[in-house]
Design a protein around this motif. Structure first.
Motif, short mmCIF file in Angstrom:
data_model
loop_
_atom_site.label_atom_id
_atom_site.label_comp_id
_atom_site.label_asym_id
_atom_site.label_seq_id
_atom_site.Cartn_x
_atom_site.Cartn_y
_atom_site.Cartn_z
N PHE A 111 16.61 11.90 -26.81
CA PHE A 111 16.31 13.16 -26.14
C PHE A 111 17.48 14.14 -26.24
N LEU A 112 18.71 13.64 -26.34
CA LEU A 112 19.86 14.53 -26.45
C LEU A 112 19.93 15.22 -27.80
N LYS A 113 19.14 14.73 -28.76
CA LYS A 113 19.11 15.35 -30.08
C LYS A 113 18.05 16.45 -30.16
N ARG A 114 17.37 16.69 -29.03
CA ARG A 114 16.34 17.75 -28.99
C ARG A 114 16.66 18.67 -27.80
N PRO A 115 17.63 19.56 -27.97
CA PRO A 115 18.18 20.28 -26.81
C PRO A 115 17.37 21.46 -26.30
N THR A 116 16.53 22.06 -27.14
CA THR A 116 15.94 23.35 -26.78
C THR A 116 15.08 23.29 -25.53
N LEU A 117 14.12 22.34 -25.48
CA LEU A 117 13.19 22.29 -24.35
C LEU A 117 13.88 21.96 -23.04
N VAL A 118 14.82 21.01 -23.05
CA VAL A 118 15.46 20.64 -21.79
C VAL A 118 16.36 21.76 -21.29
N ARG A 119 17.04 22.43 -22.20
CA ARG A 119 17.89 23.55 -21.78
C ARG A 119 17.04 24.70 -21.23
N THR A 120 15.91 24.96 -21.87
CA THR A 120 15.01 26.01 -21.39
C THR A 120 14.51 25.70 -19.99
N GLU A 133 24.34 19.42 -33.23
CA GLU A 133 25.63 20.09 -33.13
C GLU A 133 26.34 19.83 -31.80
N PRO A 134 25.64 19.92 -30.63
CA PRO A 134 26.34 19.63 -29.37
C PRO A 134 26.85 18.20 -29.33
N LEU A 135 26.06 17.26 -29.84
CA LEU A 135 26.46 15.87 -29.85
C LEU A 135 27.63 15.65 -30.81
#
Length: 305
Positions: free
Chosen positions: A179-188, A105-107
């Motif tokens: 990696f931009l398609k997996r946002p949860t871990l990096v945002r955390t 969604e962000p992308l």
């Protein structure tokens, strides 16, 4: 293989024989099953199965065929003229899954906001900016799955894509979009991700790191280390290369296009740590590479810090 070949193998499995056409005559997969495994044979106008075909088909083909067919049916894509490659279908399934779990969604919002071109979207998902050009059915399917009405049809590659977080403590510039398609871990973990589009680094002349530490994550292959990283380093001198922790893969067995070439005229030793240099030399000796998305990004960051 394309869908015509996949469907033909399934029809052989179900019916024992099928009429041959030009696509099947030229198919490398079909000819391999005929000439090497000797589990298919043909007359002037038919293909038919031999002993052992059912076992091989059930082991190597049936599961993925059922998965592809279910996906195509669910998305009303299963049409007689369909000629998607197996790789196309795999990418489309990935887009569908990432849209379903919200990872894209962000992308997607940035694709719409930045009026992304066909070339940009092609580079994002198919890792080749020219792959989608001229493939109207595939472009339309990508737009359908992303729920996007239109893509810009120019050649402008001046946008970078950013996965933001509320209070970033560092930035990681990624060679690929994964990696931009997996946002949860990096945002955390307060990591902001950038994607500029592989070799398209000129736009980084205008980037502002806001005083944050910045790192580079890439495929550990010839293009990633000897071509793209030095270009990035020229644009952002304080960027640091992350040390990979993924499992190396054979360049030949993965049919990878970025092959290790002569490195005599491309000295990058000064850009690598001693440990990174050892990893690169081992990859060159064994003719392997490390895929960016196979790395654990958080572990790479912990080691760096």
């Amino acid at each position: 293989m394309n869908w015509i070949e996949l469907r033909a193998l399934n029809n052989l499995y179900l019916n024992g024989e099928i009429k041959i056409n030009d696509t099947l005559t030229k198919s490398g997969e079909i000819n391999y099953l005929i000439n090497s495994l000797r589990i298919l044979d043909r007359t002037h106008n038919k293909l038919f199965i031999l002993e052992g075909f059912a076992e091989v088909y059930e082991k190597d083909y049936l599961g993925k065929y059922n998965r592809y067919e279910a996906f195509l049916l669910d998305n009303e894509l299963l049409k007689p003229q369909l000629r998607f490659e197996e790789f196309d279908i795999q990418v489309l399934i990935g887009i569908k899954e990432d849209m379903g779990n919200g990872n894209l969604e962000p992308l997607r919002e940035q694709i719409i906001k930045n009026e992304a071109t066909v070339r940009i979207v092609s580079l994002m998902f198919f890792k080749n900016e020219k792959y989608l050009l001229g493939k109207e059915a595939l472009i339309n399917t990508v737009k359908l799955l992303l729920d996007i009405e239109e893509l810009a049809d120019d050649k402008d590659l001046q946008y970078k894509y950013v996965l933001e977080c509320k209070d970033p403590n560092c930035i990681v510039l990624c060679e690929n979009i994964d990696f931009l398609k997996r946002p949860t871990l990096v945002r955390t973990n307060n990591i902001e991700l950038w994607y500029a589009g592989g070799k398209n680094v000129n736009k980084l002349d205008f980037s502002d790191t806001r005083g944050l530490r910045i790192y580079y994550s890439c495929d550990w292959d010839y293009d990633g280390l000897f071509i793209i990283y030095p270009l990035v380093k020229e644009k952002i001198p304080n960027i640091k290369l992350l040390t990979p922790n993924g499992t190396p893969k054979g360049i030949v067995e993965t049919e990878h296009n970025s092959k290790w070439e002569s490195i005599k005229d491309r000295n990058i030793e000064y850009l690598l740590t001693a440990n990174q240099l050892d990893i690169m030399n081992d990859l060159i000796k064994s003719n392997q590479w490390i895929i960016e998305e196979s790395n654990d990004l958080l572990d790479m960051m912990k080691i760096e810090n």
